[in-house]
Design a protein around this motif. Structure first.
Motif, mmCIF file in Angstrom:
data_model
loop_
_atom_site.group_PDB
_atom_site.id
_atom_site.type_symbol
_atom_site.label_atom_id
_atom_site.label_comp_id
_atom_site.label_asym_id
_atom_site.label_seq_id
_atom_site.Cartn_x
_atom_site.Cartn_y
_atom_site.Cartn_z
ATOM 1 N N GLN A 111 0.533 -1.368 -0.007
ATOM 2 C CA GLN A 111 -0.020 -0.206 0.000
ATOM 3 C C GLN A 111 0.784 1.505 -0.148
ATOM 4 O O GLN A 111 0.372 2.012 -0.053
ATOM 5 N N PHE A 112 2.569 1.181 0.145
ATOM 6 C CA PHE A 112 3.116 2.185 0.516
ATOM 7 C C PHE A 112 3.921 2.103 -1.166
ATOM 8 O O PHE A 112 4.006 0.948 -2.036
ATOM 9 N N THR A 113 5.224 3.268 -1.635
ATOM 10 C CA THR A 113 6.056 3.099 -2.244
ATOM 11 C C THR A 113 7.505 2.240 -1.825
ATOM 12 O O THR A 113 8.300 2.860 -1.464
ATOM 13 N N PRO A 114 7.685 1.256 -2.263
ATOM 14 C CA PRO A 114 9.011 0.596 -2.029
ATOM 15 C C PRO A 114 9.922 1.626 -2.438
ATOM 16 O O PRO A 114 10.387 1.582 -3.774
ATOM 17 N N ILE A 241 16.254 -21.596 7.553
ATOM 18 C CA ILE A 241 15.655 -20.360 8.526
ATOM 19 C C ILE A 241 16.752 -18.951 8.868
ATOM 20 O O ILE A 241 17.641 -19.265 7.785
ATOM 21 N N SER A 242 16.471 -18.234 7.041
ATOM 22 C CA SER A 242 17.065 -17.194 7.016
ATOM 23 C C SER A 242 16.422 -15.653 7.272
ATOM 24 O O SER A 242 15.076 -15.557 6.015
ATOM 25 N N LEU A 243 16.339 -14.789 7.979
ATOM 26 C CA LEU A 243 15.432 -13.685 9.030
ATOM 27 C C LEU A 243 16.045 -12.881 9.364
ATOM 28 O O LEU A 243 15.627 -12.021 10.500
ATOM 29 N N PRO A 244 16.751 -12.134 8.110
ATOM 30 C CA PRO A 244 17.538 -11.201 8.676
ATOM 31 C C PRO A 244 16.520 -9.943 8.965
ATOM 32 O O PRO A 244 15.538 -9.896 7.862
ATOM 33 N N LEU A 245 17.448 -8.672 10.247
ATOM 34 C CA LEU A 245 15.923 -8.070 10.047
ATOM 35 C C LEU A 245 16.782 -6.334 9.279
ATOM 36 O O LEU A 245 17.695 -5.930 9.503
ATOM 37 N N VAL A 246 16.040 -6.322 8.526
ATOM 38 C CA VAL A 246 15.949 -5.225 6.948
ATOM 39 C C VAL A 246 15.559 -4.234 6.706
ATOM 40 O O VAL A 246 14.202 -3.831 7.250
ATOM 41 N N GLN A 247 16.195 -2.837 7.224
ATOM 42 C CA GLN A 247 16.124 -1.457 7.384
ATOM 43 C C GLN A 247 15.811 -1.162 6.059
ATOM 44 O O GLN A 247 16.917 -0.521 5.657
ATOM 45 N N THR A 248 14.692 -0.544 5.828
ATOM 46 C CA THR A 248 13.615 -0.824 4.197
ATOM 47 C C THR A 248 13.428 0.990 4.219
ATOM 48 O O THR A 248 12.189 1.323 5.478
ATOM 49 N N VAL A 249 13.413 1.454 3.168
ATOM 50 C CA VAL A 249 12.528 2.916 2.942
ATOM 51 C C VAL A 249 10.945 2.782 2.368
ATOM 52 O O VAL A 249 11.901 2.106 1.017
ATOM 53 N N TYR A 250 10.204 3.501 3.518
ATOM 54 C CA TYR A 250 9.002 3.508 2.038
ATOM 55 C C TYR A 250 8.549 5.322 1.976
ATOM 56 O O TYR A 250 8.641 5.338 2.156
ATOM 57 N N GLY A 251 8.199 5.325 1.027
ATOM 58 C CA GLY A 251 7.110 6.466 0.594
ATOM 59 C C GLY A 251 5.509 6.294 0.515
ATOM 60 O O GLY A 251 5.047 5.021 0.718
ATOM 61 N N PRO A 252 4.775 7.394 0.354
ATOM 62 C CA PRO A 252 3.065 7.108 -0.163
ATOM 63 C C PRO A 252 3.188 6.644 -1.460
ATOM 64 O O PRO A 252 4.071 6.436 -1.920
ATOM 65 N N LYS A 253 1.589 6.099 -0.969
ATOM 66 C CA LYS A 253 1.471 4.910 -2.549
ATOM 67 C C LYS A 253 1.605 5.862 -3.234
ATOM 68 O O LYS A 253 1.811 7.811 -3.459
ATOM 69 N N ASP A 254 2.123 5.649 -4.767
ATOM 70 C CA ASP A 254 2.149 6.803 -5.891
ATOM 71 C C ASP A 254 3.054 7.771 -5.785
ATOM 72 O O ASP A 254 2.866 8.881 -6.039
ATOM 73 N N MET A 255 4.007 8.470 -5.353
ATOM 74 C CA MET A 255 5.657 8.891 -4.363
ATOM 75 C C MET A 255 6.352 9.317 -6.348
ATOM 76 O O MET A 255 5.530 8.300 -7.096
ATOM 77 N N ASP A 256 5.940 10.399 -5.991
ATOM 78 C CA ASP A 256 7.184 11.257 -7.240
ATOM 79 C C ASP A 256 7.864 10.720 -7.712
ATOM 80 O O ASP A 256 9.363 10.199 -6.746
ATOM 81 N N PRO A 257 8.251 10.114 -8.810
ATOM 82 C CA PRO A 257 9.697 9.383 -9.745
ATOM 83 C C PRO A 257 10.364 9.551 -9.326
ATOM 84 O O PRO A 257 11.629 9.423 -8.528
ATOM 85 N N ALA A 258 10.725 11.394 -9.411
ATOM 86 C CA ALA A 258 11.701 12.203 -9.189
ATOM 87 C C ALA A 258 12.340 11.925 -7.938
ATOM 88 O O ALA A 258 13.890 11.584 -7.984
ATOM 89 N N ALA A 259 11.854 12.127 -6.681
ATOM 90 C CA ALA A 259 12.012 11.563 -5.784
ATOM 91 C C ALA A 259 12.698 10.181 -5.220
ATOM 92 O O ALA A 259 13.627 9.797 -4.675
ATOM 93 N N ILE A 260 11.855 9.342 -5.544
ATOM 94 C CA ILE A 260 12.551 7.522 -5.888
ATOM 95 C C ILE A 260 14.271 7.775 -6.820
ATOM 96 O O ILE A 260 15.174 6.988 -5.538
ATOM 97 N N ALA A 261 14.019 8.245 -7.065
ATOM 98 C CA ALA A 261 15.061 8.070 -8.232
ATOM 99 C C ALA A 261 16.569 9.230 -7.414
ATOM 100 O O ALA A 261 17.415 8.673 -7.910
ATOM 101 N N ALA A 262 15.925 10.528 -6.773
ATOM 102 C CA ALA A 262 16.879 11.002 -5.772
ATOM 103 C C ALA A 262 17.621 9.793 -5.047
ATOM 104 O O ALA A 262 18.559 9.960 -4.478
#
Length: 312
Positions: A111-114, A241-262
């Motif tokens: 429901q977010f922008t990975p 079993i492989s369950l590392p805790l991975v820190q992930t950055v999300y944005g709101p749905k349909d985030m600005d492609p320019a922000a993603i690229a940056a």
């Protein structure tokens, strides 16, 4: 960002010499990085490293905002309703999935922008030093030989519940999963003999191993932990079993492609920056960088893996 906030962030992190990377153009002037955790923990530390790098290597100012209430629901709500211009980001890990799968949160990752993954950290399965178990196979064999007598201490609804369920599945569902609270509570219960095995962070486990109180049986990953290469992995012991805790950055749905690229440009620079790598490892974590496409695929797989343990 205020001068005071900038000063606090600088005090919280070691000085890193300015590198020669080009400054990244970001489409908005300021960015809030929403963290569903209290200050001082591993997620907060990783978020502040990311925020500091973001600010030093782009034309945007950043601020970490801790919103721990609701087990991540409040933070997710903040980001889901934000303008998708890139000014509001979510910084979280697999607890995002467990909250959704356990019915404690209506929010799901898709429901977010990975956007990116930044760091990862590992946990181990640990037992008291006076037990006869020296390998994960020893522990699993004992559980199968004595069904429903051995207990795994966990915090129900969190990522440690998934790790307990994974171990129990490997043992043929012969172990009892017990809600034993936070990591410090689980350590107390383990050392006090109330439970038989717990999952805990690599760094804390090493302290108790060094003190002669615990054995760290396995790191829950396919590859050894960079900060504790002496601890064998689950996979190397034949336990998938492989369950590392991975820190992930999300944005709101349909985030600005320019922000993603940056942000992807910043992620690329992080991979080339040895000072960034050293700082992450000083915090007991390792660099785990993915772009938006790689992050979407990773999250799809991570969610499916965790979901499989909820149904076992």
């Amino acid at each position: 960002m205020s001068k005071m906030l900038t000063g606090l962030l600088c005090l919280a992190l070691p000085f890193i010499p300015q590198n020669a990377f080009a400054q990244v153009d970001y489409p908005v002037g300021s960015v809030r990085i929403i963290v569903p955790a209290n200050p001082g923990g591993g997620t907060d530390a990783a978020a502040r490293i990311f925020a500091d790098y973001f600010q030093r290597n782009s034309d945007a100012v950043t601020a970490v905002v801790n919103q721990a209430a609701g087990g991540g629901v409040v933070a997710a709500q903040t980001v889901s309703t934000a303008n998708p211009d890139g000014a509001t980001l979510l910084f979280f890990h697999a607890a995002f999935h467990t909250a959704n799968l356990s019915g404690n949160s209506p929010f799901k990752w898709d429901q977010f922008t990975p956007i990116a993954t930044v760091t990862e950290s590992n946990e181990v399965y640990a037992v008291r030093v006076d037990t006869p178990y020296n390998t994960l196979a020893d522990l699993i064999a004992a559980a199968k030989a004595n069904p429903n007598t051995m207990s795994i201490g966990t915090q129900l609804g969190g990522t440690t519940q998934v790790k307990a369920q994974a171990l129990n599945a490997a043992a043929g569902n012969t172990m009892r999963i017990v809600d034993a609270g936070t990591e410090s509570d689980r350590v107390t219960a383990l050392l006090g003999g109330q439970i038989d095995v717990i999952s805990m962070s690599v760094g804390v486990a090493r302290q108790y191993v060094k003190a002669g109180q615990m054995k760290a049986l396995a790191v829950m990953n396919k590859v050894p932990d960079a900060t504790a290469p002496e601890i064998p992995t689950t996979v190397s012991q034949g336990v998938d079993i492989s369950l590392p805790l991975v820190q992930t950055v999300y944005g709101p749905k349909d985030m600005d492609p320019a922000a993603i690229a940056a942000i992807e440009a910043l992620i690329k620079q992080m991979g080339e920056d040895q000072a960034f790598k050293a700082l992450v490892e000083k915090q007991g974590q390792t660099v785990a960088l993915r772009n938006a496409t790689g992050t979407s695929q990773f999250l799809s797989n991570e969610y499916a893996t965790i979901q499989s343990y909820f149904t076992k």
